[in-house]
Design an enzyme around this catalytic site. Structure first.
Site, mmCIF file in Angstrom:
data_model
loop_
_atom_site.group_PDB
_atom_site.id
_atom_site.type_symbol
_atom_site.label_atom_id
_atom_site.label_comp_id
_atom_site.label_asym_id
_atom_site.label_seq_id
_atom_site.Cartn_x
_atom_site.Cartn_y
_atom_site.Cartn_z
ATOM 1 N N CYS A 116 -19.146 -26.503 86.255
ATOM 2 C CA CYS A 116 -19.300 -25.044 86.206
ATOM 3 C C CYS A 116 -20.091 -24.565 84.986
ATOM 4 O O CYS A 116 -20.541 -23.424 84.954
ATOM 5 C CB CYS A 116 -17.946 -24.354 86.250
ATOM 6 S SG CYS A 116 -17.054 -24.669 87.775
ATOM 7 N N HIS A 255 -19.025 -17.280 83.373
ATOM 8 C CA HIS A 255 -18.793 -18.044 84.609
ATOM 9 C C HIS A 255 -17.687 -17.362 85.412
ATOM 10 O O HIS A 255 -16.616 -17.054 84.882
ATOM 11 C CB HIS A 255 -18.403 -19.479 84.251
ATOM 12 C CG HIS A 255 -17.863 -20.237 85.418
ATOM 13 N ND1 HIS A 255 -18.526 -20.297 86.625
ATOM 14 C CD2 HIS A 255 -16.708 -20.929 85.587
ATOM 15 C CE1 HIS A 255 -17.814 -21.016 87.473
ATOM 16 N NE2 HIS A 255 -16.713 -21.403 86.867
ATOM 17 N N ASN A 285 -15.666 -18.608 93.033
ATOM 18 C CA ASN A 285 -16.203 -19.499 92.001
ATOM 19 C C ASN A 285 -17.242 -20.415 92.651
ATOM 20 O O ASN A 285 -16.894 -21.281 93.448
ATOM 21 C CB ASN A 285 -15.043 -20.313 91.408
ATOM 22 C CG ASN A 285 -15.489 -21.262 90.314
ATOM 23 O OD1 ASN A 285 -16.674 -21.571 90.186
ATOM 24 N ND2 ASN A 285 -14.543 -21.752 89.540
HETATM 25 O O1 UT7 Z 1 -14.608 -23.151 87.271
HETATM 26 C C1 UT7 Z 1 -13.852 -23.531 86.164
HETATM 27 C C2 UT7 Z 1 -12.603 -24.126 86.602
HETATM 28 N N1 UT7 Z 1 -11.623 -23.300 87.249
HETATM 29 C C3 UT7 Z 1 -10.956 -22.319 86.631
HETATM 30 O O2 UT7 Z 1 -11.318 -21.839 85.578
HETATM 31 C C4 UT7 Z 1 -9.683 -21.869 87.281
HETATM 32 C C5 UT7 Z 1 -8.642 -21.572 86.216
HETATM 33 N N2 UT7 Z 1 -7.314 -21.283 86.753
HETATM 34 C C6 UT7 Z 1 -7.002 -20.161 87.432
HETATM 35 O O3 UT7 Z 1 -7.839 -19.346 87.730
HETATM 36 C C7 UT7 Z 1 -5.547 -19.919 87.757
HETATM 37 O O4 UT7 Z 1 -4.741 -20.850 87.051
HETATM 38 C C8 UT7 Z 1 -5.211 -20.010 89.259
HETATM 39 C C9 UT7 Z 1 -5.822 -18.816 89.986
HETATM 40 C C10 UT7 Z 1 -5.737 -21.298 89.840
HETATM 41 C C11 UT7 Z 1 -3.712 -19.952 89.483
HETATM 42 O O5 UT7 Z 1 -3.181 -18.775 88.867
HETATM 43 P P1 UT7 Z 1 -1.909 -18.872 87.921
HETATM 44 O O6 UT7 Z 1 -1.586 -17.498 87.519
HETATM 45 O O7 UT7 Z 1 -2.212 -19.871 86.850
HETATM 46 O O8 UT7 Z 1 -0.823 -19.389 88.909
HETATM 47 P P2 UT7 Z 1 0.076 -20.692 88.810
HETATM 48 O O9 UT7 Z 1 -0.715 -21.910 89.133
HETATM 49 O O10 UT7 Z 1 0.861 -20.663 87.530
HETATM 50 O O11 UT7 Z 1 1.077 -20.409 89.962
HETATM 51 C C12 UT7 Z 1 1.960 -19.267 89.982
HETATM 52 C C13 UT7 Z 1 2.761 -19.327 91.253
HETATM 53 C C14 UT7 Z 1 3.373 -20.704 91.533
HETATM 54 O O12 UT7 Z 1 4.624 -20.490 92.142
HETATM 55 P P3 UT7 Z 1 5.990 -20.622 91.313
HETATM 56 O O13 UT7 Z 1 5.986 -22.018 90.772
HETATM 57 O O14 UT7 Z 1 5.872 -19.570 90.240
HETATM 58 O O15 UT7 Z 1 7.028 -20.355 92.331
HETATM 59 C C15 UT7 Z 1 2.412 -21.323 92.524
HETATM 60 O O16 UT7 Z 1 3.049 -22.275 93.349
HETATM 61 O O17 UT7 Z 1 1.899 -19.063 92.370
HETATM 62 C C16 UT7 Z 1 1.996 -20.136 93.318
HETATM 63 N N3 UT7 Z 1 0.680 -20.287 93.948
HETATM 64 C C17 UT7 Z 1 0.318 -19.576 95.001
HETATM 65 N N4 UT7 Z 1 0.976 -18.641 95.710
HETATM 66 C C18 UT7 Z 1 0.313 -18.073 96.721
HETATM 67 C C19 UT7 Z 1 -0.351 -21.102 93.575
HETATM 68 N N5 UT7 Z 1 -1.389 -20.906 94.417
HETATM 69 C C20 UT7 Z 1 -0.988 -19.972 95.295
HETATM 70 C C21 UT7 Z 1 -1.627 -19.348 96.382
HETATM 71 N N6 UT7 Z 1 -0.933 -18.408 97.058
HETATM 72 N N7 UT7 Z 1 -2.884 -19.627 96.742
#
Ligand code: UT7
Length: 332
Positions: A116, A255, A285
Site C-alpha cells: 500500500c 493512503h 482500500n
Molecule cells: O492498507 C494498509 C493496511 N490495512 C489497514 O490499514 C487496515 C487497518 N485496520 C483497520 O482498518 C481496522 O482494524 C479494521 C477495519 C480492519 C477493523 O476495525 P477495528 O475497529 O479494529 O475492529 P476489530 O478488528 O477490533 O473488531 C471489533 C469487533 C470484533 O468483535 P468483538 O471481538 O468485539 O466481539 C470483530 O470480530 O468487530 C468484529 N468484526 C466485524 N463485525 C462485523 C470484525 N470484522 C467485522 C465485520 N463485520 N466485517
C-alpha cells in the site's frame, strides 16, 4: 556551472494524472448478504460504502494500462515504474507489458512492490531516475487487483479491499517549480511482516495444501495502530525536511485504508479535518492505486486545485511507509 562529472539538479515534476476503476460496483449490502457483517458496521468502522472488483479475465495490466493512458494523454514516457503487489504473474514484472500496450517502444520498465506504500516508493524511484539523468519522462502507475488476494469468506478483509489503478506522468524539471516532488521520507519494518501476509505462492512456499494460505491475512487492529503512528511520524519528518509547517498543508492525501486512520492521523498532526482528501467511501482500500486515485478524484471534483500544497503519505504491508510533498501544478 556544475562541477565536472556532476549533473545539474533535476526534479521530477507532475505533468499528468489518470485513474481507472473496474465497472463492477460491490456494495456493502451485497457483502452483508453473504457474510456475517452489515452495511452499518462497514460504514462506521471503515468509512467504505462500496468498492470495485475486476470482471473475470480483467487484471492488473488492464487497469494499469487504462490509468497510464489517461496520465500520458498525448505525451510519451521513456520509463514505466509500476507499483503493485498483485502482478499478473509472479515472473516477469507487469510494467514491461504495460509499456508495450501503451506503445512506449523499449522504455525501461519494472515493478516496485511496497504494497500500500508502493505508489510513494515508486514516485521516489522515478524521481531518482530523473535526478540521475537515466530517464526524462517517467510514467508512475499504482495498480492492484487486491480482490485476487482476499479470501472471499473472510469478513475482516472482504469489506475493505477493492481493485483499481492510478497514474502520474513525471517530467524532468526545476527544483522549486510547481509540481516538483520531494523531499521524500521512506521506511520499512520487516520484523512486522506477518501483520499483513500471504503465506504461500512465493519462493519460500510455492504451494500449500490449504487454499487459505494463498490469501492475505491481516491483524487489523495492530495494523491500524502502526498506520496511525507511522503516517503521522513520516508526515512530520517530510514536512520538516521540506521546511513546511503543518499549517502550510492545504491537502492531506493519505493512503485510503480506513477513514478513521486518515482522520486520526490528521488530528494527531493538528491538521483541520477539511484538509483530508478522501474517496475511500467509493473505492475502499485499493493498495498501490489508492493515492493516485484519490488525487484524480480530488482534481475531478475541484477539491484539489493548482497552487495547493499537498502532503502525500502512505502505509502498508511490509511493513512500509513513506511521505512526500508537492505544490499542485496545472495539468493539461
Ligand atoms: O492498507 C494498509 C493496511 N490495512 C489497514 O490499514 C487496515 C487497518 N485496520 C483497520 O482498518 C481496522 O482494524 C479494521 C477495519 C480492519 C477493523 O476495525 P477495528 O475497529 O479494529 O475492529 P476489530 O478488528 O477490533 O473488531 C471489533 C469487533 C470484533 O468483535 P468483538 O471481538 O468485539 O466481539 C470483530 O470480530 O468487530 C468484529 N468484526 C466485524 N463485525 C462485523 C470484525 N470484522 C467485522 C465485520 N463485520 N466485517
Amino acid at each position: 556551472m556544475t562541477a565536472a562529472g556532476s549533473l545539474p539538479p533535476r526534479s521530477a515534476v507532475v505533468a499528468g494524472l489518470g485513474g481507472a476503476l473496474p465497472d463492477r460496483v460491490v456494495t456493502n449490502e451485497e457483502i452483508a448478504a453473504r457474510l456475517d457483517t452489515s452495511d452499518e458496521w462497514i460504514r462506521t468502522r471503515t468509512g467504505i460504502r462500496e468498492r470495485r472488483q475486476v470482471a473475470p479475465g480483467q487484471s492488473t495490466v488492464d487497469l494499469a494500462e487504462e490509468a497510464g493512458r489517461a496520465a500520458l494523454g498525448d505525451g510519451r514516457a521513456d520509463a514505466v515504474v509500476l507499483a503493485t503487489s498483485t502482478a499478473d504473474q509472479l515472473c516477469p514484472a507487469t510494467a514491461p507489458q504495460v509499456a508495450a500496450r501503451l506503445g512506449l517502444g523499449t522504455a525501461l520498465a519494472f515493478d516496485v512492490n511496497a504494497v500500500c506504500s508502493g505508489f510513494v516508493y515508486a514516485l521516489a524511484t522515478a524521481a531518482g531516475l530523473i535526478a540521475g539523468g537515466i530517464a526524462t519522462r517517467v510514467l508512475v502507475i499504482g495498480a492492484d487487483v487486491f480482490t485476487s488476494l482476499i479470501d472471499p469468506d473472510d469478513r475482516t478483509t472482504v469489506p475493505i479491499f477493492g481493485d483499481g489503478a492510478g497514474a502520474v506522468l513525471l517530467r524532468a524539471g526545476e527544483p522549486g517549480e510547481r509540481g516538483a516532488l520531494g523531499p521524500f521520507d521512506l521506511h520499512s519494518e520487516g520484523e512486522l511482516a506477518k501483520l499483513l501476509w500471504v503465506e504461500a505462492g512465493g519462493a519460500a512456499r510455492r504451494v500449500s495444501d490449504d487454499p487459505k494460505d494463498r490469501f492475505m491475512v491481516m491483524q487489523g487492529t495492530a495494523v491500524y495502530r502502526h498506520a496511525c503512528a507511522r503516517m503521522a511520524e513520516s508526515s512530520r519528518a517530510v514536512l520538516e525536511q521540506a521546511g513546511w509547517m503543518v499549517g502550510d498543508v492545504d491537502r492531506f492525501v493519505g493512503h485510503q485504508a480506513n477513514i478513521r486512520i486518515l482522520q486520526a492521523t490528521a488530528k494527531q498532526l493538528g491538521m483541520p479535518a477539511d484538509a483530508v482528501v478522501a474517496n475511500i467511501d467509493r473505492v475502499g482500500n485499493t493498495s498501490a492505486a489508492s493515492i493516485p486515485l484519490a488525487l484524480a478524484d480530488a482534481v475531478a471534483d475541484g477539491t484539489l486545485v493548482p497552487g495547493h500544497r499537498v502532503l502525500l503519505t502512505a502505509f502498508g504491508a511490509g511493513l512500509t511507509w513513506g511521505s512526500t510533498v508537492l505544490t499542485w501544478p496545472s495539468l493539461p
